[in-house]
Design a protein around this motif. Sequence first.
Motif, PDB file in Angstrom:
ATOM      1  N   UNK A  79       0.820  -1.218   0.000  1.00 25.04           N
ATOM      2  CA  UNK A  79       0.000   0.000   0.000  1.00 25.04           C
ATOM      3  C   UNK A  79       0.846   1.257   0.000  1.00 25.04           C
ATOM      4  N   UNK A  80       1.951   1.248   0.741  1.00 23.15           N
ATOM      5  CA  UNK A  80       2.851   2.414   0.752  1.00 23.15           C
ATOM      6  C   UNK A  80       3.495   2.624  -0.613  1.00 23.15           C
ATOM      7  N   UNK A  81       3.933   1.537  -1.236  1.00 19.62           N
ATOM      8  CA  UNK A  81       4.551   1.649  -2.563  1.00 19.62           C
ATOM      9  C   UNK A  81       3.527   2.141  -3.585  1.00 19.62           C
ATOM     10  N   UNK A  82       2.307   1.612  -3.520  1.00 19.72           N
ATOM     11  CA  UNK A  82       1.260   2.066  -4.444  1.00 19.72           C
ATOM     12  C   UNK A  82       0.940   3.539  -4.237  1.00 19.72           C
ATOM     13  N   UNK A  83       0.869   3.966  -2.980  1.00 20.90           N
ATOM     14  CA  UNK A  83       0.589   5.374  -2.693  1.00 20.90           C
ATOM     15  C   UNK A  83       1.686   6.263  -3.248  1.00 20.90           C
TER      16      UNK A  83
END
Length: 140
Positions: free
Chosen positions: A125-129
Motif C-alpha cells: 500500500x505504501x509503494x502504491x501510494x
Amino acid sequence: MNRWRDSLILRTSIQAVFPLAVVVSLFLLFAGHNAPGGGFVAGLVAGAALVMRPAGDLDRVVPIPAPVVLGTGLVIATATALAGFWSGDELLDAGKFEEDLPVLGVVKATSALPFDIGVYLVVVGLVLTAQRFLGEEERR
C-alpha cells in the motif's frame, strides 16, 4: 520519458518479469516463518514489481485504491498483534492452531502468518501510494 514507455524490449521484459516477481513475493510471504523472508521482504519484492509498471497502468493491475490496501494491512497486523494481549498473553505473542482434519490430516497454523500478511499489505500500500502520487502527472 516516452522513449522508455514506447520501447518494445522494455514493455516485453516487464510483462515477463512482473508475474514472476509477484509469485516470488508470495513465496517469500508464506515461507517466511521457517526460512528467510516474511511480510516485509515479500512486500518489498511486490513493491519492486509494481514500480516496474508505468503509473498509468496501476489502476488496471491493482484495481483497489492504495489507501484501502494500506489500511487493510494495518488493521490485520494490529488485530493480530493485539490478539495475544486480548487472550491474556503478551502483546505480539504468537498463537498456534493445530487440528487433525479428516481429509487434510494435521494442519498447523500460527498467528504469525496473518501478521505477515498485514505487513505485506502495508508495504504494498505504501509503494502504491508513493507511485500513484509521483506518477500523477503521467496518469492524466
